[in-house]
Structures are given as structure tokens and as C-alpha cells.
Design an enzyme around this catalytic site. Structure first.
Site, PDB file in Angstrom:
ATOM      1  N   ASP A 321      15.869  36.813  -3.351  1.00 38.67           N
ATOM      2  CA  ASP A 321      17.342  36.804  -3.334  1.00 38.67           C
ATOM      3  C   ASP A 321      17.952  37.392  -4.608  1.00 38.67           C
ATOM      4  O   ASP A 321      19.173  37.546  -4.701  1.00 38.67           O
ATOM      5  CB  ASP A 321      17.861  35.371  -3.140  1.00 38.67           C
ATOM      6  CG  ASP A 321      17.560  34.850  -1.742  1.00 38.67           C
ATOM      7  OD1 ASP A 321      17.364  35.666  -0.819  1.00 38.67           O
ATOM      8  OD2 ASP A 321      17.510  33.615  -1.574  1.00 38.67           O
ATOM      9  N   LYS A 348      18.676  40.343   5.300  1.00 40.56           N
ATOM     10  CA  LYS A 348      19.371  39.197   4.703  1.00 40.56           C
ATOM     11  C   LYS A 348      20.805  39.150   5.252  1.00 40.56           C
ATOM     12  O   LYS A 348      21.082  39.731   6.288  1.00 40.56           O
ATOM     13  CB  LYS A 348      19.335  39.297   3.173  1.00 40.56           C
ATOM     14  CG  LYS A 348      17.917  39.212   2.608  1.00 40.56           C
ATOM     15  CD  LYS A 348      17.293  37.856   2.871  1.00 40.56           C
ATOM     16  CE  LYS A 348      15.853  37.789   2.411  1.00 40.56           C
ATOM     17  NZ  LYS A 348      15.199  36.544   2.813  1.00 40.56           N
ATOM     18  N   ARG A 396      25.792  37.399  -2.115  1.00 41.16           N
ATOM     19  CA  ARG A 396      25.068  37.895  -3.295  1.00 41.16           C
ATOM     20  C   ARG A 396      25.471  39.332  -3.653  1.00 41.16           C
ATOM     21  O   ARG A 396      25.423  39.725  -4.819  1.00 41.16           O
ATOM     22  CB  ARG A 396      23.562  37.754  -3.104  1.00 41.16           C
ATOM     23  CG  ARG A 396      23.143  36.307  -2.908  1.00 41.16           C
ATOM     24  CD  ARG A 396      21.702  36.032  -3.220  1.00 41.16           C
ATOM     25  NE  ARG A 396      21.260  34.828  -2.532  1.00 41.16           N
ATOM     26  CZ  ARG A 396      21.508  33.579  -2.942  1.00 41.16           C
ATOM     27  NH1 ARG A 396      22.196  33.365  -4.045  1.00 41.16           N
ATOM     28  NH2 ARG A 396      21.082  32.550  -2.251  1.00 41.16           N
TER      29      ARG A 396
HETATM   30  C1  S3P Z   1      15.103  30.578   1.980  1.00 38.00           C
HETATM   31  C2  S3P Z   1      14.149  31.541   2.171  1.00 38.00           C
HETATM   32  C3  S3P Z   1      14.397  32.977   1.955  1.00 38.00           C
HETATM   33  C4  S3P Z   1      15.680  33.224   1.152  1.00 38.00           C
HETATM   34  C5  S3P Z   1      16.814  32.361   1.624  1.00 38.00           C
HETATM   35  C6  S3P Z   1      16.455  30.896   1.498  1.00 38.00           C
HETATM   36  C7  S3P Z   1      14.750  29.170   2.240  1.00 38.00           C
HETATM   37  O1  S3P Z   1      14.536  33.605   3.206  1.00 38.00           O
HETATM   38  O2  S3P Z   1      16.037  34.576   1.214  1.00 38.00           O
HETATM   39  O3  S3P Z   1      17.978  32.613   0.866  1.00 38.00           O
HETATM   40  O4  S3P Z   1      15.502  28.264   1.821  1.00 38.00           O
HETATM   41  O5  S3P Z   1      13.714  28.924   2.860  1.00 38.00           O
HETATM   42  P1  S3P Z   1      13.259  34.108   4.048  1.00 38.00           P
HETATM   43  O6  S3P Z   1      12.496  32.933   4.478  1.00 38.00           O
HETATM   44  O7  S3P Z   1      13.837  34.855   5.207  1.00 38.00           O
HETATM   45  O8  S3P Z   1      12.500  34.992   3.106  1.00 38.00           O
END
Ligand code: S3P
Length: 443
Positions: A321, A348, A396
């Protein structure tokens, strides 16, 4: 929602505490709702994404109460105790919220429909539905596996062993949460380790969950199904993904010295710290301690002359992120920063790779990119700025360009500030309190 502009300033100074960790906040509400007894949560992020999860847990039968700023209680229903909601659950912008909830309800004998905003409605959900179907869950989705999605939970779920095909803590967590109300052992194999907040918190609530090396490489996570979860207290650390904005702002704004206190430094989240240090950042972590089972520290950061580096692809899961704001730091560095392994950035809240390339180019920065990589040529001085960025419902992207505007030659505006409240309510006020100049523009 108002447009905001960030005007160049001469220095950021002071100590701040950014809001609670979004990942930990979602999980604390969900697991508390499945525990027996009353869980007290301190430091909960009161951003829109987490508030959507709080409302969802209420709709699924838990008693969720706000006592004070960040201080909440949840009276849980026990594993398997969720009830069918009487209406559609709108998760707004919250990808983590909806994907984890799809896992939670997948093994309850209930039917539940999830919807979301325009950003969430274009994000891929097939990645969670594919493993969850193996428990016996039935999904009805829009063409392409998109929201709205109706989940018909398995009445007699069977445990699965799921091999992750994408490095995603959300997919892993959806499987583990589905495994909670499933007899027997549910396991997940990860080639690349991703954030382990779900595993840590399951353990904290009393579940039997083991992470061990997988004989074929990566890690194997094994969860024993149908545990009794016991209510417990949770302290949510400050979110490193939110701290990233004042950290980079202080690095690139001349005359800055900023401390961000009590930031969660789980090693599977802290890749940005290593990367900025590799770039020559004057950044020190002070007062390391453990709070609520997670490592926490204060981060002191001063204006630094950064240099361009190659950021290894293997670091991507631990800072996924943070690439938008890292690419802002790279724009101020001397030399080229090359970032690889970025495929997940495209799915995202927006296509963040495309958004950063477009926005940085508009700010006068030279950027090259491919399917899963980006190179930013730093000019060792402030970029021009003086542009308006379309943030496309992505918090973001919005905050990254406001950080850039604080240190650019000319102000940078964003077209819509609304999305910032999903993860970082009070962002502009917090930044202005340490010397930023972020203003609402009158139409
Ligand atoms: C998160 C996992 C990430 C991240 C998101 C929060 C989480 O996503 O980008 O902001 O809390 O498990 P992905 O699992 O799609 O990588």
C-alpha cells in the site's frame, strides 16, 4: 466533496499520532463478533471502511458499541453464531472488509448480499470466491465476478487446503475465517508471506493456529476448525500505511523533523522503513515495544537527501500500500528508483500504477512503467507541481499527491478529498498541525 490543494511549505515539525491500523481494526471487529463474551477494542480506526465493517457485524447479529473516540465494545455470538441480515450489506470502498466478510459468512448457513461503491464494484472478487466454493459455498456475482455478490453459505462446510495464487492477505484471511466454522483442519499455503494479522489475532482469541515452513517452499498455515473464541482486549496500533504520508512528507519537505508515535511495525508490514533507509533517509525507530501483541515504535524522521535505488520485488507484499507515496519520495531523490513486482497495484482502490504514472507526469516528473513495474527519475530537487490530480475514489492516491504538493515548486490539487476519510479521517488537519498548508478550494 471539496477539492483540496497542498501549498509548498518550508518545514514540518512536531509529534503526531496517526489513526489506528485499518487491517487490525477490521479483524478486531470480526473476531470479536465470533467470540464468547465482551471484547474491548482501544484505538479502533474510525474511518469509513471500518465503520462499514462495524455496521456489517451488527447486521450479522453482534452487539457493537462505540464508547468513546476509538474505544469500542463488541459482544460476540460465538463461532457459527452469525445470523442472516435482513437487508443488503453495503461495504462502501472497503475491499478488506468485503473480502474477509465473504469468508466469514461462507460457512454459516445464511444468505447474504454485499454491495459497494463504484471503486469496490470494479475490484476482482473471483480470487476469494474460487477457494471459498470448495467449502461448499455458492456465490451469485455480476459478470466478471464483481459486486454485488450474494453468498449462500455452506450448511455442512468441508475443510480445504488452499494454495494462494496471488500474494494476498485478504484471500488468505477469507479462507482462514471460513475455516473457523468448519470442522477439521483448514490450511493455506503461501509462496510469499503476507501480513499475518488474522493469524496473530486468531491466536489472541484462543484459536489453535500454526504457521510452519511448507516442505515445497513458502509457509503452511494450519487452523483447527470450530474453536471456542474467548473475548479479549485489543489495542490497535497506529497504521504504518497512514504513517507513511507524514514520514515521506517530512523527508521531502526542507527543514522538517517529525515524530510519529506508536506505529505498528509488524515485519510483514514494515517494508517501507527498510526501503527509505536504503534510499538514505534520516529515519530512526525509537522506543520499540509490544502493544496488544504487535511490535510498535515511534518513528523520527528528518528532511533527507534521498538517492534512487532498486526496490526488490520480494519486498512488495510488505509494503504494497506504500508504493504510491514511495514513488513521491522517489521523485525528490537523486537518480532513478526502480520498483518491480507491482502487479497487485493495478487492482487496488484504483489502478495505482497507472494513477501514479499519470499524476507524477502531470507534476513534471519523468516516469516509465510496464505491466508490473515503474521507474521514477528523481531530479534531486522539487518537482514542478502546479496540477490537478483525479484521485478516482482512491484515498492513497489523494494523500500521496497532497504530500507531493507540500514540497513541490507550485501547489498540487486533488479533485475530490472524500476518499481520504476511508482510512485517514482528519488527514489534512493532522498535516496542517505540523506545518503543512492543505486548503479547501472554493468552487
Ligand atoms: C489488506 C491486504 C492488502 C492491502 C489492503 C489491506 C488486509 O490487500 O492492500 O489495504 O488487511 O488484509 P491484498 O490482500 O489484496 O494484497
Amino acid at each position: 466533496m471539496p477539492a483540496l490543494s497542498a501549498y509548498p511549505v518550508s518545514g514540518l515539525n512536531g509529534t503526531v499520532r496517526v489513526p489506528g491500523d485499518k487491517s487490525v481494526s477490521h479483524r478486531s471487529l470480526m473476531l470479536a463478533a465470533l467470540a464468547v463474551g465482551v471484547t474491548r477494542i482501544e484505538g479502533l480506526l474510525e474511518g469509513e471502511d471500518v465503520l462499514a465493517t462495524a455496521a456489517a457485524m451488527r447486521a450479522l447479529g453482534a452487539d457493537v458499541n462505540r464508547l468513546d473516540d476509538g474505544s469500542w465494545t463488541v459482544s460476540g455470538r460465538g463461532v457459527g453464531g452469525l445470523v442472516e441480515p435482513s437487508s443488503v450489506i453495503d461495504m462502501g470502498n472497503a475491499g478488506t472488509g468485503v473480502r474477509l466478510l465473504m469468508g466469514l459468512v461462507a460457512t454459516h448457513p445464511i444468505t447474504c448480499t454485499f454491495t459497494g461503491d463504484a471503486s469496490l464494484s470494479r475490484r476482482p472478487m473471483e480470487r476469494v470466491m474460487t477457494p471459498l466454493r470448495r467449502f461448499g459455498t455458492v456465490f451469485t456475482a455480476r459478470e466478471g465476478g464483481l459486486l454485488p455478490i450474494t453468498v449462500k453459505g455452506a450448511v455442512n462446510p468441508v475443510p480445504i487446503r488452499a494454495e494462494m495464487t496471488v500474494p494476498s492477505a485478504q484471500v488468505k484471511s477469507a479462507v482462514l475465517l471460513a475455516g473457523l466454522n468448519t470442522p477439521g483442519e483448514t490450511s493455506v499455503i503461501e509462496k510469499e508471506a503476507t501480513r499475518d494479522h488474522t493469524e496473530n489475532m486468531l491466536r489472541h482469541f484462543g484459536a489453535e493456529i500454526v504457521t510452519e515452513p511448507n516442505p515445497g517452499g513458502g509457509v503452511l498455515i494450519r487452523l483447527s476448525g470450530q474453536p471456542e473464541l474467548t473475548a479479549t482486549d485489543i489495542i490497535v496500533p497506529a497504521d504504518i500505511s497512514s504513517a507513511a504520508f507524514p514520514i515521506v512528507a517530512a523527508l521531502i519537505t526542507p527543514g522538517s523533523d517529525v515524530t510519529i508515535s506508536a506505529v505498528g511495525l509488524n515485519p510483514l508490514r514494515a517494508g517501507l522503513i527498510d526501503t527509505l533507509k536504503d534510499m538514505g533517509a534520516d529515519l530512526v525507530v525509537e522506543n520499540m515495544r509490544t502493544e496488544g501483541g504487535e511490535p510498535v515504535g515511534d518513528i523520527r524522521v528528518r528532511t533527507s537527501r534521498l538517492k534512487g535505488i532498486d526496490v526488490p520485488a520480494s519486498r512488495a507484499p510488505s509494503m504494497i500500500d506504500e508504493y504510491p507515496v514511495l514513488s513521491v519520495a522517489a521523485a525528490f531523490a537523486g537518480g532513478t528508483t526502480r520498483m518491480t513486482g507491482l502487479a497487485e497495484l493495478r487492482v487496488k482502490e484504483s489502478d495505482r500504477l497507472a494513477a501514479m504514472v499519470k499524476g507524477l507526469t502531470a507534476c513534471g516528473v519523468t516516469v516509465r512503467s510496464g505491466d508490473d513495474w515503474m521507474e521514477v527519475d528523481g531530479a534531486d530537487r522539487a518537482p514542478k507541481g502546479g496540477c490537478m490530480i483525479d484521485v478516482d475514489l482512491d484515498h492513497r492516491i489523494a494523500m500521496s499527491f497532497l504530500v507531493l504538493g507540500n514540497a513541490a515548486e507550485k501547489p498540487v490539487a486533488i479533485d475530490d478529498a472524500a476518499a481520504i476519510a476511508t482510512s485517514f479521517p482528519g488527514f489534512a488537519d493532522l498535516m496542517n498541525a505540523i506545518g503543512a498548508d492543505i486548503r479547501e478550494e472554493q468552487a
